[in-house]
Design a protein around this motif. Structure first.
Motif, PDB file in Angstrom:
ATOM      1  N   ARG A   1       0.847  -1.180   0.000  1.00  0.00           N
ATOM      2  CA  ARG A   1       0.000   0.000   0.000  1.00  0.00           C
ATOM      3  C   ARG A   1       0.891   1.240   0.000  1.00  0.00           C
ATOM      4  N   GLU A   2       0.252   2.397  -0.213  1.00  0.00           N
ATOM      5  CA  GLU A   2       0.984   3.664  -0.175  1.00  0.00           C
ATOM      6  C   GLU A   2       0.644   4.414   1.101  1.00  0.00           C
ATOM      7  N   VAL A   3       1.680   4.947   1.757  1.00  0.00           N
ATOM      8  CA  VAL A   3       1.479   5.776   2.940  1.00  0.00           C
ATOM      9  C   VAL A   3       1.227   7.205   2.481  1.00  0.00           C
ATOM     10  N   VAL A   4       0.198   7.836   3.031  1.00  0.00           N
ATOM     11  CA  VAL A   4      -0.130   9.203   2.635  1.00  0.00           C
ATOM     12  C   VAL A   4       0.229  10.220   3.716  1.00  0.00           C
ATOM     13  N   GLU A   5       0.397   9.751   4.964  1.00  0.00           N
ATOM     14  CA  GLU A   5       0.722  10.703   6.028  1.00  0.00           C
ATOM     15  C   GLU A   5       1.292   9.981   7.240  1.00  0.00           C
ATOM     16  N   VAL A   6       2.232  10.626   7.895  1.00  0.00           N
ATOM     17  CA  VAL A   6       2.755  10.171   9.180  1.00  0.00           C
ATOM     18  C   VAL A   6       2.474  11.280  10.192  1.00  0.00           C
ATOM     19  N   GLU A   7       1.677  10.956  11.204  1.00  0.00           N
ATOM     20  CA  GLU A   7       1.323  11.943  12.228  1.00  0.00           C
ATOM     21  C   GLU A   7       1.981  11.562  13.557  1.00  0.00           C
ATOM     22  N   PRO A   8       2.956  12.331  14.010  1.00  0.00           N
ATOM     23  CA  PRO A   8       3.609  12.016  15.283  1.00  0.00           C
ATOM     24  C   PRO A   8       2.670  12.196  16.463  1.00  0.00           C
ATOM     25  N   GLY A   9       2.883  11.386  17.508  1.00  0.00           N
ATOM     26  CA  GLY A   9       2.123  11.509  18.741  1.00  0.00           C
ATOM     27  C   GLY A   9       3.051  11.383  19.932  1.00  0.00           C
ATOM     28  N   LEU A  10       2.514  11.546  21.120  1.00  0.00           N
ATOM     29  CA  LEU A  10       3.343  11.461  22.318  1.00  0.00           C
ATOM     30  C   LEU A  10       3.733  10.026  22.624  1.00  0.00           C
ATOM     31  N   ASP A  11       2.759   9.130  22.648  1.00  0.00           N
ATOM     32  CA  ASP A  11       3.018   7.722  22.945  1.00  0.00           C
ATOM     33  C   ASP A  11       2.959   6.830  21.716  1.00  0.00           C
ATOM     34  N   GLU A  12       2.164   7.232  20.743  1.00  0.00           N
ATOM     35  CA  GLU A  12       2.019   6.458  19.513  1.00  0.00           C
ATOM     36  C   GLU A  12       2.017   7.394  18.310  1.00  0.00           C
ATOM     37  N   HIS A  13       2.542   6.889  17.216  1.00  0.00           N
ATOM     38  CA  HIS A  13       2.512   7.627  15.961  1.00  0.00           C
ATOM     39  C   HIS A  13       1.478   6.971  15.046  1.00  0.00           C
ATOM     40  N   ILE A  14       0.870   7.773  14.197  1.00  0.00           N
ATOM     41  CA  ILE A  14      -0.159   7.270  13.289  1.00  0.00           C
ATOM     42  C   ILE A  14       0.375   7.286  11.855  1.00  0.00           C
ATOM     43  N   VAL A  15       0.219   6.171  11.171  1.00  0.00           N
ATOM     44  CA  VAL A  15       0.580   6.067   9.754  1.00  0.00           C
ATOM     45  C   VAL A  15      -0.710   5.816   8.980  1.00  0.00           C
ATOM     46  N   ARG A  16      -1.057   6.757   8.106  1.00  0.00           N
ATOM     47  CA  ARG A  16      -2.292   6.657   7.333  1.00  0.00           C
ATOM     48  C   ARG A  16      -1.997   6.131   5.934  1.00  0.00           C
ATOM     49  N   LEU A  17      -2.814   5.186   5.492  1.00  0.00           N
ATOM     50  CA  LEU A  17      -2.629   4.548   4.193  1.00  0.00           C
ATOM     51  C   LEU A  17      -3.600   5.105   3.163  1.00  0.00           C
ATOM     52  N   ASP A  18      -3.313   4.811   1.900  1.00  0.00           N
ATOM     53  CA  ASP A  18      -4.121   5.371   0.815  1.00  0.00           C
ATOM     54  C   ASP A  18      -5.541   4.828   0.766  1.00  0.00           C
ATOM     55  N   ASN A  19      -5.812   3.719   1.435  1.00  0.00           N
ATOM     56  CA  ASN A  19      -7.169   3.163   1.457  1.00  0.00           C
ATOM     57  C   ASN A  19      -7.961   3.611   2.679  1.00  0.00           C
ATOM     58  N   GLY A  20      -7.369   4.525   3.486  1.00  0.00           N
ATOM     59  CA  GLY A  20      -8.051   5.042   4.655  1.00  0.00           C
ATOM     60  C   GLY A  20      -7.716   4.333   5.950  1.00  0.00           C
ATOM     61  N   ASP A  21      -7.034   3.192   5.868  1.00  0.00           N
ATOM     62  CA  ASP A  21      -6.654   2.471   7.087  1.00  0.00           C
ATOM     63  C   ASP A  21      -5.591   3.247   7.858  1.00  0.00           C
ATOM     64  N   GLU A  22      -5.538   2.991   9.161  1.00  0.00           N
ATOM     65  CA  GLU A  22      -4.555   3.654  10.027  1.00  0.00           C
ATOM     66  C   GLU A  22      -3.791   2.620  10.839  1.00  0.00           C
ATOM     67  N   LEU A  23      -2.472   2.812  10.914  1.00  0.00           N
ATOM     68  CA  LEU A  23      -1.600   1.964  11.715  1.00  0.00           C
ATOM     69  C   LEU A  23      -1.055   2.804  12.867  1.00  0.00           C
TER      70      LEU A  23
END
Length: 317
Positions: free
Chosen positions: A81-103
């Motif tokens: 898949r393609e990653v569209v955004e990486v959002e840093p967080g305090l305890d966890e970071h969010i990686v958003r994919l092109d299909n709308g899923d979030e890791l």
């Protein structure tokens, strides 16, 4: 939309990302590697690799396949898949994919690599795929028994000039200096190859094309100012790579050229986000250094994850 929580998310499947994946499995980290293209990265566009320790000579595609198979054999999950955004967080970071899923994960390794640097001359973009190429292994077949021009003076330019000399009728290698930057072994091979003619101290100023594509290049000698038009059927541009920093979060430190600054553990100024491979600021970019960084970063991640789990467990008591 679905969400998943992991220990580590690796973005990019080149040598650094795959090595990180192997070490992550050995450290029993819940890991997903996200790669939008073919695992192996730029290796897949490399004809022959002769500086990988323990292997005298191997095709880039074969080395990429071996690394990928090794990672999969260790149990690494590779998500196409393609990653569209990486959002840093305090305890966890969010990686958003092109299909709308979030890791979600406390650690992210960016192994995004780079992309070919363009000359920025008239006709370059318009004729991409119509005589202009950035990959000899990909496109060399189309220039069998034809005239080609190679631009550059580093390892990649020399390697690909030699590769094209086996296919094309003639190769003009245009370099802006009076000496190559590539390795001495490659230099000797290029200068000894009768099909390759080096055009020293020169730059390509523009591309001449018609409806069928490129048919000539304009060249200027940087010392004398003399200009000439060189007939050719194809132009292969190898003047280095630019960092692919599109996913770098705001606030992450980069140098003036767009490469990310890290510490010796490959960690950035954003805790829990690591950068390895060609995206990282460093002295030299080689397959072996990329792989080493994948190992280093993952070992650091293992310590980080263990520390966070330990703190979480103590809070529950």
């Amino acid at each position: 939309m679905t969400t998943r929580t992991l220990d580590l998310i690796i973005i990019g499947g080149g040598p650094s990302g795959l090595t990180a994946g192997i070490y992550a499995q050995r450290a029993a980290l819940q890991t997903v590697l996200v790669e939008k293209g073919l695992p192996g990265g730029q290796l897949n566009n490399t004809d022959i690799v002769e500086n990988w320790p323990g292997t005298e000579s191997i095709s880039g595609a074969d080395l990429a396949a071996a690394m990928t198979n090794h990672a999969k054999a260790c149990g690494l999950e590779i998500l196409a898949r393609e990653v569209v955004e990486v959002e840093p967080g305090l305890d966890e970071h969010i990686v958003r994919l092109d299909n709308g899923d979030e890791l979600y994960a406390p650690a992210v390794i960016l192994a995004c690599g780079g992309q070919p640097r363009r000359l920025g001359i008239p006709g370059e973009l318009e004729n991409y795929g119509k005589g202009v190429s950035y990959c000899a292994v990909c496109d060399g077949f189309f220039f069998r028994n034809k005239r080609v021009v190679v631009i550059g003076g580093g390892d990649t330019a020399l390697e690909d000039a030699l590769f094209l000399s086996k296919i094309a009728s003639s190769v003009h290698l245009v370099h802006r200096r009076d000496a190559f930057r590539g390795g001495m072994i490659l230099q000797k091979r290029v200068l000894a190859e009768p099909k390759i003619q080096v055009v020293w101290d020169s730059v390509v100023t523009d591309l001449h094309a018609d409806g069928s594509g490129v048919h000539a290049v304009g060249i200027r000698n940087v010392k004398t100012g003399a200009e000439q038009v060189l007939p050719t059927d194809g132009v292969f541009i190898f003047i280095g790579y630019e960092s692919d920093n599109r996913l770098v979060p705001a606030g992450m430190k980069m140098n003036a050229k767009g490469f990310v600054i890290t510490d010796e553990r490959c960690e950035t100024n954003i805790s829990g986000i690591f950068v390895v491979g060609d995206l990282r600021e460093k002295f030299i970019k080689q397959i072996v250094t990329a792989a080493a960084e994948g190992c280093i970063a993952t070992q650091a991640v293992a310590h980080l994850v263990e520390e966070k789990k330990g703190k979480a467990a103590s809070c529950e008591v």
